[in-house]
Write an enzyme that holds these catalytic residues in place. Structure first.
Site, PDB file in Angstrom:
ATOM      1  CG  ASP A  15      -2.074   0.957   1.101  1.00 51.23           C
ATOM      2  OD1 ASP A  15      -3.216   0.492   0.980  1.00 51.23           O
ATOM      3  OD2 ASP A  15      -1.844   2.190   1.119  1.00 51.23           O
ATOM      4  CB  ILE A  16       0.704   4.299  -2.100  1.00 47.78           C
ATOM      5  CG1 ILE A  16       1.773   5.217  -2.687  1.00 47.78           C
ATOM      6  CG2 ILE A  16      -0.567   5.068  -1.756  1.00 47.78           C
ATOM      7  CD1 ILE A  16       1.386   5.787  -4.056  1.00 47.78           C
ATOM      8  CG  ASN A  73     -12.237  -0.781   4.080  1.00 51.02           C
ATOM      9  OD1 ASN A  73     -12.627  -1.116   5.193  1.00 51.02           O
ATOM     10  ND2 ASN A  73     -11.050  -0.231   3.881  1.00 51.02           N
ATOM     11  N   GLY A 101     -15.136   3.870   4.110  1.00 50.29           N
ATOM     12  CA  GLY A 101     -14.064   4.632   3.469  1.00 50.29           C
ATOM     13  C   GLY A 101     -13.531   3.981   2.211  1.00 50.29           C
ATOM     14  CB  SER A 104     -10.819   5.436  -1.323  1.00 51.79           C
ATOM     15  OG  SER A 104      -9.680   4.628  -1.093  1.00 51.79           O
ATOM     16  CG  HIS A 117      -8.704  -2.971  -2.265  1.00 48.23           C
ATOM     17  ND1 HIS A 117      -9.582  -2.250  -3.026  1.00 48.23           N
ATOM     18  CD2 HIS A 117      -8.598  -2.302  -1.091  1.00 48.23           C
ATOM     19  CE1 HIS A 117      -9.986  -1.184  -2.357  1.00 48.23           C
ATOM     20  NE2 HIS A 117      -9.416  -1.203  -1.164  1.00 48.23           N
ATOM     21  CG  LEU A 118      -7.828  -9.535   1.910  1.00 50.20           C
ATOM     22  CD1 LEU A 118      -8.951  -9.186   2.868  1.00 50.20           C
ATOM     23  CD2 LEU A 118      -7.773 -11.056   1.685  1.00 50.20           C
ATOM     24  CG  HIS A 119      -6.935  -2.984   3.212  1.00 50.24           C
ATOM     25  ND1 HIS A 119      -6.189  -1.843   3.010  1.00 50.24           N
ATOM     26  CD2 HIS A 119      -8.150  -2.741   2.665  1.00 50.24           C
ATOM     27  CE1 HIS A 119      -6.937  -0.942   2.374  1.00 50.24           C
ATOM     28  NE2 HIS A 119      -8.126  -1.454   2.158  1.00 50.24           N
TER      29      HIS A 119
HETATM   30  P1  5GP Z   1      -9.816   1.388   0.514  1.00 53.21           P
HETATM   31  O1  5GP Z   1      -9.940   2.550   1.428  1.00 53.21           O
HETATM   32  O2  5GP Z   1     -10.506   1.606  -0.823  1.00 53.21           O
HETATM   33  O3  5GP Z   1     -10.229   0.075   1.141  1.00 53.21           O
HETATM   34  O4  5GP Z   1      -8.268   1.214   0.244  1.00 53.21           O
HETATM   35  C1  5GP Z   1      -7.587   1.731  -0.850  1.00 53.21           C
HETATM   36  C2  5GP Z   1      -6.119   1.637  -0.530  1.00 53.21           C
HETATM   37  O5  5GP Z   1      -5.385   1.859  -1.720  1.00 53.21           O
HETATM   38  C3  5GP Z   1      -5.649   2.683   0.487  1.00 53.21           C
HETATM   39  O6  5GP Z   1      -5.070   2.016   1.607  1.00 53.21           O
HETATM   40  C4  5GP Z   1      -4.624   3.509  -0.280  1.00 53.21           C
HETATM   41  O7  5GP Z   1      -3.536   3.927   0.493  1.00 53.21           O
HETATM   42  C5  5GP Z   1      -4.203   2.564  -1.393  1.00 53.21           C
HETATM   43  N1  5GP Z   1      -3.769   3.229  -2.610  1.00 53.21           N
HETATM   44  C6  5GP Z   1      -4.399   4.274  -3.232  1.00 53.21           C
HETATM   45  N2  5GP Z   1      -3.712   4.623  -4.341  1.00 53.21           N
HETATM   46  C7  5GP Z   1      -2.649   3.778  -4.424  1.00 53.21           C
HETATM   47  C8  5GP Z   1      -1.565   3.659  -5.367  1.00 53.21           C
HETATM   48  O8  5GP Z   1      -1.457   4.379  -6.365  1.00 53.21           O
HETATM   49  N3  5GP Z   1      -0.649   2.685  -5.132  1.00 53.21           N
HETATM   50  C9  5GP Z   1      -0.724   1.863  -4.036  1.00 53.21           C
HETATM   51  N4  5GP Z   1       0.230   0.941  -3.897  1.00 53.21           N
HETATM   52  N5  5GP Z   1      -1.729   1.951  -3.139  1.00 53.21           N
HETATM   53  C10 5GP Z   1      -2.677   2.895  -3.326  1.00 53.21           C
END
Ligand code: 5GP
Ligand code: ZN
Length: 113
Positions: A29-30, A86, A92, A94, A99-101
């Site tokens: 994650d970035i 999520n 949240g 986004s 995707h699975l964190h």
């Molecule tokens: P969400 O909130 O949708 O469950 O998680 C999206 C995740 O994607 C966030 O943790 C965010 O930091 C990550 N993310 C967003 N843009 C990028 C990117 O360009 N590269 C990477 N590696 N992660 C990203």
């Protein structure tokens, strides 16, 4: 606008890849929420959990098992970790590609914020 995670899966946007095969990609994650924060995604675009069907059961199982393996490989097997999907605004969500964190490497509070 193209999907960000489809772009990453296609290699058009760079990411620090942790694992990949024909159906699954995992990358760091970035904006990491812990010492380990990896996103495990299907290569195929699925907009959200709300769009999953029975046909995706094997794929979802693969995401979870792969995340578990990555947790083990990064040394979190013993101390613990968290897997999170999520969905929707309240959570949240986004990036609209399932995707699975995998988050770990620090003490995680419960209930989550
Ligand atoms: P969400 O909130 O949708 O469950 O998680 C999206 C995740 O994607 C966030 O943790 C965010 O930091 C990550 N993310 C967003 N843009 C990028 C990117 O360009 N590269 C990477 N590696 N992660 C990203
Ligand atoms: Zn996508």
């Amino acid at each position: 606008m193209p999907c960000l995670f489809c772009e990453i899966a296609g290699g058009r946007i760079p990411a620090k890849v942790a694992y990949q095969d024909d159906t699954v990609l995992a990358f760091h994650d970035i904006n990491p929420q812990g010492p380990t924060h990896i996103l495990v995604i299907p290569r195929r675009h699925i907009t959200s959990l709300m769009d999953l069907t029975e046909k995706d059961d094997v794929l979802v199982g693969n995401l979870v098992r792969r995340a578990r393996d990555l947790a083990k490989q990064t040394g979190l097997g013993e101390r613990g970790f968290r897997l999170v999907f999520n969905a929707g605004e309240d959570a949240g969500y986004s990036v609209y590609h399932v995707h699975l964190h995998l988050v770990g490497g620090r003490r995680l509070s419960w209930p989550p914020g």
